[in-house]
Design a protein around this motif. Structure first.
Motif, mmCIF file in Angstrom:
data_model
loop_
_atom_site.group_PDB
_atom_site.id
_atom_site.type_symbol
_atom_site.label_atom_id
_atom_site.label_comp_id
_atom_site.label_asym_id
_atom_site.label_seq_id
_atom_site.Cartn_x
_atom_site.Cartn_y
_atom_site.Cartn_z
ATOM 1 N N LEU A 328 0.824 -1.209 0.000
ATOM 2 C CA LEU A 328 0.000 0.000 0.000
ATOM 3 C C LEU A 328 0.859 1.261 0.000
ATOM 4 C CD1 LEU A 328 -2.832 -1.024 2.486
ATOM 5 C CD2 LEU A 328 -3.065 -0.614 0.032
ATOM 6 N N VAL A 329 1.970 1.240 0.726
ATOM 7 C CA VAL A 329 2.881 2.387 0.723
ATOM 8 C C VAL A 329 3.387 2.648 -0.693
ATOM 9 C CG1 VAL A 329 5.153 3.181 1.467
ATOM 10 C CG2 VAL A 329 3.593 2.192 3.128
ATOM 11 N N LEU A 330 3.780 1.590 -1.399
ATOM 12 C CA LEU A 330 4.304 1.758 -2.753
ATOM 13 C C LEU A 330 3.214 2.206 -3.719
ATOM 14 C CD1 LEU A 330 6.649 -1.363 -2.907
ATOM 15 C CD2 LEU A 330 7.198 0.982 -2.280
ATOM 16 N N ILE A 331 1.977 1.722 -3.519
ATOM 17 C CA ILE A 331 0.868 2.172 -4.365
ATOM 18 C C ILE A 331 0.637 3.665 -4.183
ATOM 19 C CG2 ILE A 331 -1.633 2.029 -4.659
ATOM 20 C CD1 ILE A 331 -1.446 -0.968 -4.181
ATOM 21 N N VAL A 332 0.655 4.107 -2.923
ATOM 22 C CA VAL A 332 0.449 5.538 -2.652
ATOM 23 C C VAL A 332 1.581 6.360 -3.255
ATOM 24 C CG1 VAL A 332 0.345 7.265 -0.831
ATOM 25 C CG2 VAL A 332 -0.914 5.122 -0.586
ATOM 26 N N ALA A 333 2.840 5.872 -3.109
ATOM 27 C CA ALA A 333 3.970 6.610 -3.667
ATOM 28 C C ALA A 333 3.860 6.729 -5.184
ATOM 29 C CB ALA A 333 5.280 5.911 -3.288
ATOM 30 N N GLN A 334 3.470 5.639 -5.862
ATOM 31 C CA GLN A 334 3.340 5.685 -7.318
ATOM 32 C C GLN A 334 2.164 6.554 -7.748
ATOM 33 O OE1 GLN A 334 5.450 4.165 -9.684
ATOM 34 N NE2 GLN A 334 4.310 5.643 -10.899
ATOM 35 N N THR A 335 1.031 6.434 -7.045
ATOM 36 C CA THR A 335 -0.147 7.237 -7.401
ATOM 37 C C THR A 335 0.140 8.725 -7.219
ATOM 38 O OG1 THR A 335 -1.560 5.415 -6.668
ATOM 39 C CG2 THR A 335 -2.600 7.561 -6.959
ATOM 40 N N HIS A 336 0.817 9.056 -6.118
ATOM 41 C CA HIS A 336 1.150 10.465 -5.878
ATOM 42 C C HIS A 336 2.131 10.975 -6.926
ATOM 43 C CE1 HIS A 336 3.326 13.785 -3.706
ATOM 44 N NE2 HIS A 336 2.061 14.182 -3.613
ATOM 45 N N ASP A 337 3.095 10.147 -7.320
ATOM 46 C CA ASP A 337 4.047 10.551 -8.342
ATOM 47 C C ASP A 337 3.345 10.782 -9.678
ATOM 48 O OD1 ASP A 337 7.019 10.742 -9.139
ATOM 49 O OD2 ASP A 337 6.239 9.286 -10.567
ATOM 50 N N ASP A 338 2.433 9.881 -10.049
ATOM 51 C CA ASP A 338 1.677 10.060 -11.288
ATOM 52 C C ASP A 338 0.809 11.315 -11.217
ATOM 53 O OD1 ASP A 338 2.805 7.717 -12.173
ATOM 54 O OD2 ASP A 338 1.067 6.470 -11.680
ATOM 55 N N ASP A 339 0.239 11.566 -10.025
ATOM 56 C CA ASP A 339 -0.619 12.733 -9.849
ATOM 57 C C ASP A 339 0.173 14.027 -10.040
ATOM 58 O OD1 ASP A 339 -3.143 13.889 -9.232
ATOM 59 O OD2 ASP A 339 -2.415 14.334 -7.221
ATOM 60 N N VAL A 340 1.395 14.056 -9.488
ATOM 61 C CA VAL A 340 2.230 15.261 -9.612
ATOM 62 C C VAL A 340 2.680 15.444 -11.053
ATOM 63 C CG1 VAL A 340 4.421 16.303 -8.920
ATOM 64 C CG2 VAL A 340 2.977 15.186 -7.206
ATOM 65 N N ARG A 341 3.066 14.343 -11.721
ATOM 66 C CA ARG A 341 3.522 14.446 -13.108
ATOM 67 C C ARG A 341 2.412 14.920 -14.045
ATOM 68 N NH1 ARG A 341 8.356 11.817 -14.268
ATOM 69 N NH2 ARG A 341 9.243 10.632 -12.512
ATOM 70 N N SER A 342 1.176 14.531 -13.736
ATOM 71 C CA SER A 342 0.061 14.951 -14.598
ATOM 72 C C SER A 342 -0.328 16.406 -14.369
ATOM 73 C CB SER A 342 -1.150 14.045 -14.339
ATOM 74 O OG SER A 342 -1.653 14.226 -13.021
ATOM 75 N N GLY A 343 0.143 16.990 -13.257
ATOM 76 C CA GLY A 343 -0.184 18.380 -12.952
ATOM 77 C C GLY A 343 -1.529 18.570 -12.292
ATOM 78 N N GLN A 344 -2.239 17.486 -11.972
ATOM 79 C CA GLN A 344 -3.562 17.617 -11.362
ATOM 80 C C GLN A 344 -3.479 17.904 -9.865
ATOM 81 O OE1 GLN A 344 -5.915 14.180 -12.321
ATOM 82 N NE2 GLN A 344 -5.544 14.357 -14.531
ATOM 83 N N ASN A 345 -2.462 17.325 -9.187
ATOM 84 C CA ASN A 345 -2.252 17.577 -7.756
ATOM 85 C C ASN A 345 -3.514 17.323 -6.939
ATOM 86 O OD1 ASN A 345 0.468 18.368 -8.097
ATOM 87 N ND2 ASN A 345 -0.197 20.419 -8.713
ATOM 88 N N ARG A 346 -4.120 16.168 -7.166
ATOM 89 C CA ARG A 346 -5.337 15.823 -6.432
ATOM 90 C C ARG A 346 -5.041 15.280 -5.043
ATOM 91 N NH1 ARG A 346 -8.034 11.793 -10.546
ATOM 92 N NH2 ARG A 346 -5.874 11.072 -10.523
#
Length: 381
Positions: A328-346
């Protein structure tokens, strides 16, 4: 068989007499002092020998001779070093035995200089420091060898430490995940090795136990692997399973499409699936990840980077187990990284997002295996 003056003849004394300077070579006290320091470092001289050698070098008058002769008395050396006369005699004996100095005795065994009528020193009887300077190449090689030996010892201790930690973590994981597995024999071997393993600051040799620690590590990890396979020696084939759902965020509707019949979530996700779905772990953790315990270590390391409090990690371990918590930690880290790269910052608070996923997983409303396969499938498209 004795030399002139009654000093016993030794091989080291003869070897020192055969050492010579280069033709026309002049030696300064500074150069001689440097050779003395290198010899002390190369041979690991004890303090008494260092003191006496230093005073002998200081007595060198930089005469233009082919031999470096000094003639300080024992009384002078005692006053300068603070050692007893017996200690000075022993130190001189050992310096001769190490081929650092060689004696040049007079007829009566006294140390003195022969002077001309105008006071010029023509010759002297005492100690010859020529071997000390002539062997400066030997000192450099010995210093290099000692440095290489220290480095090998340091690396051996590092490997022993790595094996010890891996054995302790594997035994802890066996007790936590497979309590019915017998580990008494492994613990007994571990206790025996702990008692015989030298300390890093001590004088012991780590190479004597390095191989034993490596073998114990292999035994513990093999038993952990066998317990995880539940007696099945065939590798598990992870079927394609997943869900097209997006990761939970404030913009997610919370309504997920049902997974395809051939993609139902099964056992805990494999390390290979985790790495494929969460490539960010390769940037955050050094080394290749292939085993479950490496996923667990990666989750522990990445936990702080997503801002998850230790209490959140403890809660996750209690709710879904350490391995699922690491995933779960790695899922959150990857999801947050994808979120930042997309510029959505959700995802403004990854630590709180992690807590939310833990509680959903504990209620059975979130399947890590399904989500990982969905993440992997999105990356392949």
């Amino acid at each position: 068989m004795v030399q002139t003056g009654g000093r016993p003849l030794t091989r080291a004394a003869l070897a020192g007499q055969r050492r010579a300077l280069e033709d026309g070579r002049t030696v300064t006290r500074k150069e001689l002092s440097a050779s003395a320091r290198e010899a002390a470092k190369a041979l690991g001289l004890r303090p008494a020998l260092r003191l006496v050698l230093s005073e002998l070098v200081a007595a060198w008058g930089e005469q233009d001779w082919s031999r470096l002769i000094v003639w300080p008395s024992n009384e002078y050396l005692v006053s300068r070093t603070g050692l007893s006369e017996r200690a000075v005699r022993y130190a001189i004996r050992d310096l001769v035995g190490l081929e650092i100095i060689t004696p040049k005795d007079s007829a009566n065994g006294k140390r003195y200089a022969i002077r001309a009528r105008d006071g010029t020193i023509l010759d002297a009887f005492g100690f010859d420091l020529t071997p000390l300077y002539a062997r400066r190449g030997d000192w450099a090689l010995a210093i290099q060898a000692r440095a290489e030996a220290r480095e090998r010892r340091r690396r051996a201790f590092d490997l022993v430490t790595m094996h010890r930690r891996a054995v302790a973590e594997a035994l802890q994981a066996l007790n936590a995940r497979h309590p019915n597995t017998t580990v008494a024999d492994l613990v007994e071997v571990q206790t025996s090795l702990e008692a015989t393993t030298p300390e890093r600051r001590g004088a012991g040799d780590p190479d004597l136990v390095l191989e034993a620690w490596g073998e114990l590590r292999r035994m513990v990890e093999d038993r952990f692997y066998a317990a995880g396979c539940d007696g099945n020696t065939c590798p598990h084939i992870e079927p394609e399973k997943g869900s097209p759902t997006e990761a939970w965020s404030k913009d997610s509707s919370g309504i997920a499409e049902p997974p395809r019949p051939t993609e139902r979530p099964g056992a805990a996700p494999t390390p290979a699936l985790v790495v494929e779905a969460c490539p960010v772990v390769r940037d955050l953790v050094s080394g290749e990840i292939r085993e479950e315990h490496e996923i667990l270590d990666a989750g522990r390391q990445v936990r702080a980077s997503i801002g998850a409090h230790p209490s959140a990690w403890a809660e996750a371990c209690a709710v879904v187990g350490p391995y699922e918590a690491a995933v779960l930690v790695l899922i959150v880290a990857q999801t947050h990284d994808d979120d930042v790269r997309s510029g959505q910052n959700r995802i403004r608070n990854p630590g709180g997002y992690f807590r939310r996923l833990v509680r959903l997983a504990g209620e059975g409303r979130y399947q890590t295996g399904t989500e990982l396969m969905a993440m992997r499938r999105r990356r392949l498209t």
